[in-house]
Enzyme design. Sequence first.
Site, PDB file in Angstrom:
ATOM      1  N   ASP A  11       0.881  -1.175   0.000  1.00 51.60           N
ATOM      2  CA  ASP A  11       0.000   0.000   0.000  1.00 51.60           C
ATOM      3  C   ASP A  11       0.915   1.221   0.000  1.00 51.60           C
ATOM      4  OD1 ASP A  11      -2.342   1.655   0.354  1.00 51.60           O
ATOM      5  OD2 ASP A  11      -1.880   1.802   2.483  1.00 51.60           O
ATOM      6  N   SER A  12       0.322   2.384  -0.208  1.00 55.52           N
ATOM      7  CA  SER A  12       1.091   3.628  -0.127  1.00 55.52           C
ATOM      8  C   SER A  12       1.650   3.840   1.280  1.00 55.52           C
ATOM      9  CB  SER A  12       0.196   4.810  -0.481  1.00 55.52           C
ATOM     10  OG  SER A  12      -0.872   4.890   0.447  1.00 55.52           O
ATOM     11  N   CYS A  74      -4.586  -1.382  -1.878  1.00 52.79           N
ATOM     12  CA  CYS A  74      -4.723   0.053  -2.099  1.00 52.79           C
ATOM     13  C   CYS A  74      -5.624   0.258  -3.314  1.00 52.79           C
ATOM     14  CB  CYS A  74      -3.338   0.644  -2.356  1.00 52.79           C
ATOM     15  SG  CYS A  74      -3.361   2.399  -2.758  1.00 52.79           S
ATOM     16  N   GLU A 152      -1.747   8.087   8.780  1.00 55.13           N
ATOM     17  CA  GLU A 152      -0.289   7.860   8.763  1.00 55.13           C
ATOM     18  C   GLU A 152       0.368   8.420  10.024  1.00 55.13           C
ATOM     19  OE1 GLU A 152       1.798   6.258   6.506  1.00 55.13           O
ATOM     20  OE2 GLU A 152      -0.027   5.520   5.561  1.00 55.13           O
ATOM     21  N   CYS A 184     -10.988   3.483   0.514  1.00 58.30           N
ATOM     22  CA  CYS A 184      -9.537   3.623   0.671  1.00 58.30           C
ATOM     23  C   CYS A 184      -9.170   2.783   1.874  1.00 58.30           C
ATOM     24  CB  CYS A 184      -9.178   5.089   0.897  1.00 58.30           C
ATOM     25  SG  CYS A 184      -7.494   5.364   1.504  1.00 58.30           S
ATOM     26  N   HIS A 186      -7.030   3.018   4.111  1.00 57.06           N
ATOM     27  CA  HIS A 186      -6.733   3.712   5.373  1.00 57.06           C
ATOM     28  C   HIS A 186      -8.007   3.927   6.207  1.00 57.06           C
ATOM     29  CE1 HIS A 186      -2.900   4.639   3.432  1.00 57.06           C
ATOM     30  NE2 HIS A 186      -2.455   5.151   4.564  1.00 57.06           N
TER      31      HIS A 186
HETATM   32  N1  DGL Z   1      -4.733   3.375   0.953  1.00 55.49           N
HETATM   33  C1  DGL Z   1      -4.862   3.830  -0.368  1.00 55.49           C
HETATM   34  C2  DGL Z   1      -6.165   3.446  -1.030  1.00 55.49           C
HETATM   35  O1  DGL Z   1      -6.742   2.455  -0.700  1.00 55.49           O
HETATM   36  C3  DGL Z   1      -4.468   5.194  -0.791  1.00 55.49           C
HETATM   37  C4  DGL Z   1      -3.926   6.140   0.104  1.00 55.49           C
HETATM   38  C5  DGL Z   1      -3.148   7.258  -0.490  1.00 55.49           C
HETATM   39  O2  DGL Z   1      -3.694   8.235  -1.011  1.00 55.49           O
HETATM   40  O3  DGL Z   1      -1.947   7.143  -0.381  1.00 55.49           O
HETATM   41  O4  DGL Z   1      -6.614   4.122  -1.915  1.00 55.49           O
END
Ligand code: DGL
Length: 266
Positions: A11-12, A74, A152, A184, A186
């Site tokens: 993931d990011s 992600c 984060e 997302c 997160h």
């Molecule tokens: N966790 C990521 C997602 O599911 C993206 C987060 C980011 O913008 O870095 O889209």
Amino acid sequence: MSSPGAIGVFDSGVGGLSVLQHIRKTFPHERLIYVADSGHVPYGDKTPAYIEQRSHTLTRFLVGQGADAIVIACNTATAAAVASLRDTFSIPIIGMEPAVKPAVAASKSGVVGVLATVGTLESARFAALLERYGDEVEIITQGCPGLVEQVEKGELDSAHTRALLERYTAPLLARGADTLILGCTHYPFLAAQIRDVIGANIMLIDTGEAVARQLQRRIHSELPQRASGDGTTRFFTSGDATAATRIMSALWGDTATAQTLPHEFL
Ligand code: DGL
């Protein structure tokens, strides 16, 4: 039996741990390798070409570590890179996208809200999803800049996070949405805080469990001879290892010691 492989997940940043939790439950004996691309987070405001290049770099690293299946934990990276990763790597590559189909089925008001990154919402893959389901219900999208950064930092409960959640959910509720998609990875870490803001009667839909099930189907059908792994989980980051260890351990619920990626993958 062939030698044990490993499941590589990236993931990011730390958001993909919400998916990794479901993968660990589904595969208690697998060797799991997780990469947080913390040196490049957030992906949501990067170009598709940039995210695609990072996704290839991280996948090369994971394959080099023995991964024989990859989960793109992600939504944003899936939109930008899943097609070219599948063209390049001949192993199962599991992507994810906002769970529009189950949300459409669950909604009684006929209005569904999607919380996601701007990158996901502007992607061609998401446009195709809207095209497919947008006739059945009204689908309202809401980009959520800043939310990934709060997760984060581990700031799940701060006043600023709450203000962002109020700002992003209010327009969806005002238009009658009874179902919100956490688009997302997160955002599941903010589910309790989102619940607090939206109240008890709105449905929240997450994709993590469905991704773990899809991974299970793909492994059974494409890697049937695979031996179980050793049940370990290793964590890597392209950012600061000390900071990553602190936040990952808090979200993972157990010690998650992050190692820095080798230089050529940073
Ligand atoms: N966790 C990521 C997602 O599911 C993206 C987060 C980011 O913008 O870095 O889209």
